[in-house]
Design a protein around this motif. Structure first.
Motif, PDB file in Angstrom:
ATOM      1  N   TYR A 218       0.841  -1.198   0.000  1.00  0.00           N
ATOM      2  CA  TYR A 218       0.000   0.000   0.000  1.00  0.00           C
ATOM      3  C   TYR A 218       0.875   1.247   0.000  1.00  0.00           C
ATOM      4  O   TYR A 218       1.784   1.375   0.812  1.00  0.00           O
ATOM      5  N   VAL A 219       0.596   2.130  -0.942  1.00  0.00           N
ATOM      6  CA  VAL A 219       1.462   3.287  -1.149  1.00  0.00           C
ATOM      7  C   VAL A 219       0.692   4.588  -0.934  1.00  0.00           C
ATOM      8  O   VAL A 219      -0.428   4.747  -1.446  1.00  0.00           O
ATOM      9  N   THR A 220       1.296   5.507  -0.189  1.00  0.00           N
ATOM     10  CA  THR A 220       0.790   6.879  -0.100  1.00  0.00           C
ATOM     11  C   THR A 220       1.657   7.745  -1.001  1.00  0.00           C
ATOM     12  O   THR A 220       2.894   7.666  -0.929  1.00  0.00           O
ATOM     13  N   VAL A 221       1.029   8.533  -1.846  1.00  0.00           N
ATOM     14  CA  VAL A 221       1.797   9.423  -2.724  1.00  0.00           C
ATOM     15  C   VAL A 221       1.586  10.866  -2.275  1.00  0.00           C
ATOM     16  O   VAL A 221       0.494  11.434  -2.430  1.00  0.00           O
ATOM     17  N   LEU A 222       2.629  11.452  -1.694  1.00  0.00           N
ATOM     18  CA  LEU A 222       2.608  12.874  -1.315  1.00  0.00           C
ATOM     19  C   LEU A 222       3.055  13.657  -2.548  1.00  0.00           C
ATOM     20  O   LEU A 222       4.117  13.374  -3.102  1.00  0.00           O
ATOM     21  N   GLY A 223       2.249  14.612  -2.981  1.00  0.00           N
ATOM     22  CA  GLY A 223       2.613  15.344  -4.205  1.00  0.00           C
ATOM     23  C   GLY A 223       2.207  14.574  -5.453  1.00  0.00           C
ATOM     24  O   GLY A 223       2.932  14.536  -6.443  1.00  0.00           O
ATOM     25  N   ALA A 224       1.005  13.957  -5.409  1.00  0.00           N
ATOM     26  CA  ALA A 224       0.567  13.060  -6.485  1.00  0.00           C
ATOM     27  C   ALA A 224       0.396  13.759  -7.824  1.00  0.00           C
ATOM     28  O   ALA A 224       0.585  13.157  -8.878  1.00  0.00           O
TER      29      ALA A 224
ATOM     30  N   LEU B  88      -3.731   9.631  -1.977  1.00  0.00           N
ATOM     31  CA  LEU B  88      -3.176  10.567  -2.957  1.00  0.00           C
ATOM     32  C   LEU B  88      -3.277  11.968  -2.374  1.00  0.00           C
ATOM     33  O   LEU B  88      -4.357  12.367  -1.921  1.00  0.00           O
ATOM     34  N   CYS B  89      -2.162  12.705  -2.379  1.00  0.00           N
ATOM     35  CA  CYS B  89      -2.158  14.035  -1.770  1.00  0.00           C
ATOM     36  C   CYS B  89      -1.730  15.075  -2.782  1.00  0.00           C
ATOM     37  O   CYS B  89      -0.763  14.855  -3.519  1.00  0.00           O
ATOM     38  N   ALA B  90      -2.445  16.191  -2.800  1.00  0.00           N
ATOM     39  CA  ALA B  90      -2.071  17.299  -3.672  1.00  0.00           C
ATOM     40  C   ALA B  90      -2.375  18.592  -2.941  1.00  0.00           C
ATOM     41  O   ALA B  90      -2.977  18.584  -1.868  1.00  0.00           O
ATOM     42  N   HIS B  91      -1.977  19.687  -3.529  1.00  0.00           N
ATOM     43  CA  HIS B  91      -2.180  20.954  -2.858  1.00  0.00           C
ATOM     44  C   HIS B  91      -3.497  21.562  -3.330  1.00  0.00           C
ATOM     45  O   HIS B  91      -4.468  21.598  -2.594  1.00  0.00           O
ATOM     46  N   THR B  92      -3.545  21.988  -4.593  1.00  0.00           N
ATOM     47  CA  THR B  92      -4.734  22.689  -5.089  1.00  0.00           C
ATOM     48  C   THR B  92      -5.296  22.145  -6.410  1.00  0.00           C
ATOM     49  O   THR B  92      -6.366  22.561  -6.835  1.00  0.00           O
ATOM     50  N   GLN B  93      -4.578  21.258  -7.065  1.00  0.00           N
ATOM     51  CA  GLN B  93      -5.022  20.803  -8.395  1.00  0.00           C
ATOM     52  C   GLN B  93      -6.106  19.729  -8.274  1.00  0.00           C
ATOM     53  O   GLN B  93      -5.863  18.534  -8.495  1.00  0.00           O
ATOM     54  N   ILE B  94      -7.310  20.202  -7.961  1.00  0.00           N
ATOM     55  CA  ILE B  94      -8.424  19.300  -7.672  1.00  0.00           C
ATOM     56  C   ILE B  94      -8.819  18.435  -8.873  1.00  0.00           C
ATOM     57  O   ILE B  94      -9.103  17.259  -8.729  1.00  0.00           O
ATOM     58  N   GLU B  95      -8.834  19.062 -10.054  1.00  0.00           N
ATOM     59  CA  GLU B  95      -9.304  18.292 -11.204  1.00  0.00           C
ATOM     60  C   GLU B  95      -8.396  17.125 -11.526  1.00  0.00           C
ATOM     61  O   GLU B  95      -8.840  16.012 -11.768  1.00  0.00           O
TER      62      GLU B  95
ATOM     63  N   VAL C  47       5.846   5.216   1.287  1.00  0.00           N
ATOM     64  CA  VAL C  47       5.437   6.608   1.096  1.00  0.00           C
ATOM     65  C   VAL C  47       6.334   7.246   0.047  1.00  0.00           C
ATOM     66  O   VAL C  47       7.556   7.277   0.210  1.00  0.00           O
ATOM     67  N   MET C  48       5.726   7.690  -1.044  1.00  0.00           N
ATOM     68  CA  MET C  48       6.480   8.457  -2.035  1.00  0.00           C
ATOM     69  C   MET C  48       6.467   9.908  -1.565  1.00  0.00           C
ATOM     70  O   MET C  48       5.406  10.548  -1.524  1.00  0.00           O
ATOM     71  N   ALA C  49       7.631  10.432  -1.183  1.00  0.00           N
ATOM     72  CA  ALA C  49       7.732  11.809  -0.694  1.00  0.00           C
ATOM     73  C   ALA C  49       8.066  12.706  -1.876  1.00  0.00           C
ATOM     74  O   ALA C  49       9.223  12.860  -2.245  1.00  0.00           O
ATOM     75  N   ALA C  50       7.029  13.274  -2.500  1.00  0.00           N
ATOM     76  CA  ALA C  50       7.236  14.066  -3.718  1.00  0.00           C
ATOM     77  C   ALA C  50       6.509  15.403  -3.665  1.00  0.00           C
ATOM     78  O   ALA C  50       6.100  15.945  -4.687  1.00  0.00           O
ATOM     79  N   ILE C  51       6.354  15.933  -2.438  1.00  0.00           N
ATOM     80  CA  ILE C  51       5.915  17.328  -2.311  1.00  0.00           C
ATOM     81  C   ILE C  51       7.144  18.161  -2.616  1.00  0.00           C
ATOM     82  O   ILE C  51       8.271  17.740  -2.358  1.00  0.00           O
ATOM     83  N   VAL C  52       6.958  19.359  -3.156  1.00  0.00           N
ATOM     84  CA  VAL C  52       8.119  20.204  -3.422  1.00  0.00           C
ATOM     85  C   VAL C  52       8.342  21.133  -2.226  1.00  0.00           C
ATOM     86  O   VAL C  52       7.386  21.689  -1.671  1.00  0.00           O
TER      87      VAL C  52
ATOM     88  N   GLY D 141       7.040  19.543   2.549  1.00  0.00           N
ATOM     89  CA  GLY D 141       7.086  18.078   2.650  1.00  0.00           C
ATOM     90  C   GLY D 141       7.708  17.572   3.936  1.00  0.00           C
ATOM     91  O   GLY D 141       7.658  16.367   4.217  1.00  0.00           O
ATOM     92  N   LEU D 142       8.293  18.458   4.722  1.00  0.00           N
ATOM     93  CA  LEU D 142       9.040  17.994   5.897  1.00  0.00           C
ATOM     94  C   LEU D 142       8.165  17.230   6.891  1.00  0.00           C
ATOM     95  O   LEU D 142       8.508  16.112   7.288  1.00  0.00           O
ATOM     96  N   ALA D 143       7.036  17.826   7.309  1.00  0.00           N
ATOM     97  CA  ALA D 143       6.228  17.198   8.367  1.00  0.00           C
ATOM     98  C   ALA D 143       5.753  15.792   7.987  1.00  0.00           C
ATOM     99  O   ALA D 143       5.988  14.840   8.739  1.00  0.00           O
ATOM    100  N   PRO D 144       5.111  15.606   6.811  1.00  0.00           N
ATOM    101  CA  PRO D 144       4.654  14.249   6.507  1.00  0.00           C
ATOM    102  C   PRO D 144       5.799  13.257   6.258  1.00  0.00           C
ATOM    103  O   PRO D 144       5.666  12.076   6.595  1.00  0.00           O
ATOM    104  N   THR D 145       6.909  13.731   5.689  1.00  0.00           N
ATOM    105  CA  THR D 145       8.010  12.802   5.410  1.00  0.00           C
ATOM    106  C   THR D 145       8.672  12.358   6.718  1.00  0.00           C
ATOM    107  O   THR D 145       9.016  11.185   6.892  1.00  0.00           O
TER     108      THR D 145
END
Ligand code: NAD
Ligand code: MG
Length: 396
Positions: free
Chosen positions: A5-11, A35-42, A99-104, A108-112
């Protein structure tokens, strides 16, 4: 085979999209947990449709409500959360393996760090985490038995070229130095005078890689390579003097390791991030990444040059803060994030980036970086100082 099971930060970013591409090639191996993103809802909604994660995380309640409504209408069971606490929760949930740590950036510090403290397998693209809090982060990885796999192509190459037991020390393993390759970015051959007038569009047009805007500007200023020197230092316990940057415009050799017997091991491949992503996902196994075969006859030649510290002062600044230690790298990172954002908004010229970082480093005092609070305080004051210098036009 157990499904991971994978969580993708910055999907929704460049690395996130490539990660989901690799995952979708191996439905027998991987499931998306969050799946985590900042504002790109679509874009995130489309990804939710495709990968049916248990959770999706966005910036705020309003965006969460929007995405949640879309998911309900589409008959998806995905639960939509928001904010930093939710990022931390899905990065450390007991059901998660990787966990894929791919927030820019610093976001990204806190979740990573939470993933490290929960002992997860961390696929680390978010190099700013190690630049800001290398010591703390590596300690958390060791203390909690997390597994750290570098996704940055150079560090992934070095990881592949090192012996499996490199954590006992590079010296004892017979390593003399690591050679970190750099494409040189879009301005590799630009005269100093031309650098004064480059635009965000020119800076983001990388010759070999398609990446997010922040890392593209970092590549153009060579701060990216500076951040990577610091990243290599923490990942491999490698002293700065044993990290040699090599400009290699073709981006085919992703980095090299030199041993005391004269052997130099390199990892080669087409410049496609799906290779290091697949390697990190499946390690120690290998899986298909959808990457085209390397055609050496077509490439025909490989070039190498020493880096130019005069035209690219960001690289020198990175070596300087690594030598200074403590919170100096966190200050550099924060000032760079502010400088890059201002450059992209046309509030700061390209050559203002190293000037702003240098001025911030001269203003904010360096302390030890033993506690997370030290790092966060340094990050906050550097951002304040850098922003003030831009708005008061102290750096132009
Ligand atoms: P990007 O800009 O394409 O994507 C960034 C992602 O982070 C997006 O999904 C965005 O929604 C998310 N994000 C941004 N700010 C956020 C915040 N405050 N809170 C939560 N999420 C947030 O960036 P990218 O090119 O994919 O790079 C991601 C990281 O990987 C960076 O640290 C970069 O240095 C590193 N990296 C990228 C590449 C590459 O080829 N793109 C290569 C090596 C390393
Ligand atoms: Mg890289």
């Amino acid at each position: 085979m157990n499904v991971q099971y994978v969580t993708v930060l910055g999907a929704t970013g460049s690395i996130g999209v490539n990660t989901l591409d690799v995952i979708s090639r191996h439905p027998d191996r991987y499931r998306v947990f969050a799946l985590c993103a900042h504002t790109q809802i679509e874009k995130l909604f489309e990804q939710c449709r495709m990968h049916t994660p248990r959770y999706a995380v966005v910036r705020d309640a309003e965006l969460a409500e929007d995405l949640s409504r879309r998911c309900r209408c589409a008959g998806l069971a995905t639960e939509v959360l928001h904010g930093v606490d939710a990022l931390v929760a899905v990065a450390s949930a007991p059901e998660v393996d990787s966990v894929m740590a791919a927030i820019v950036g610093a976001a990204g510090l806190a979740p990573t760090l939470a993933a490290a403290r929960a002992g997860k397998r961390i696929l680390l693209a978010n190099k700013e985490v190690l630049v800001m809090a290398g010591q703390l982060f590596m300690e958390a990885v060791r203390q909690h038995g997390a597994q750290l796999l570098p996704v940055d192509s150079e560090h992934n190459a070095i990881f592949q070229a090192l012996p499996a037991d490199f954590s006992r020390g590079l010296g004892p393993c017979g390593v003399r130095r690591v050679l970190l390759t750099a494409s040189g970015g879009p301005f590799r051959n630009a005269p100093q005078s031309a650098l004064a007038h480059v635009t965000p569009e020119e800076a983001c047009a990388h010759p070999n890689w398609v990446m997010g805007r922040k890392i593209s500007v970092d590549s153009a200023s060579m701060m990216n390579k500076g951040l990577e020197v610091i990243e290599a230092h923490w990942l491999f316990s490698c002293p700065a003097e044993a990290i040699q940057v090599v400009v290699h415009p073709q981006s085919v050799i992703h980095s090299l390791v030199e041993y005391i017997d004269g052997s130099v091991l390199a990892q080669l491949g087409n410049p496609d991030m799906r290779t290091p992503i697949a390697y990190a996902l499946a390690w120690p196994e290998r899986i298909d990444a959808g990457v085209s075969q390397l055609d050496l006859f077509q490439i025909a030649r490989l070039d190498f040059q020493p880096p130019d510290f005069t035209r690219f002062p960001c690289l020198r600044l990175a070596y300087d803060v690594l030598a200074a230690g403590g919170t100096a790298p966190a200050i550099l990172n924060a000032a760079n994030e502010i400088a890059v954002a201002a450059f992209l908004e046309r509030r700061l010229p390209f050559l203002g980036i190293p000037r702003l970082i240098e001025a911030t480093l001269a203003t904010v005092s360096v302390s030890s970086a033993n506690r997370l609070d030290d790092v966060l305080a340094a990050d906050a004051s550097a951002r304040r100082v850098a922003e003030a210098m831009i708005s008061e036009m102290l750096v132009t």
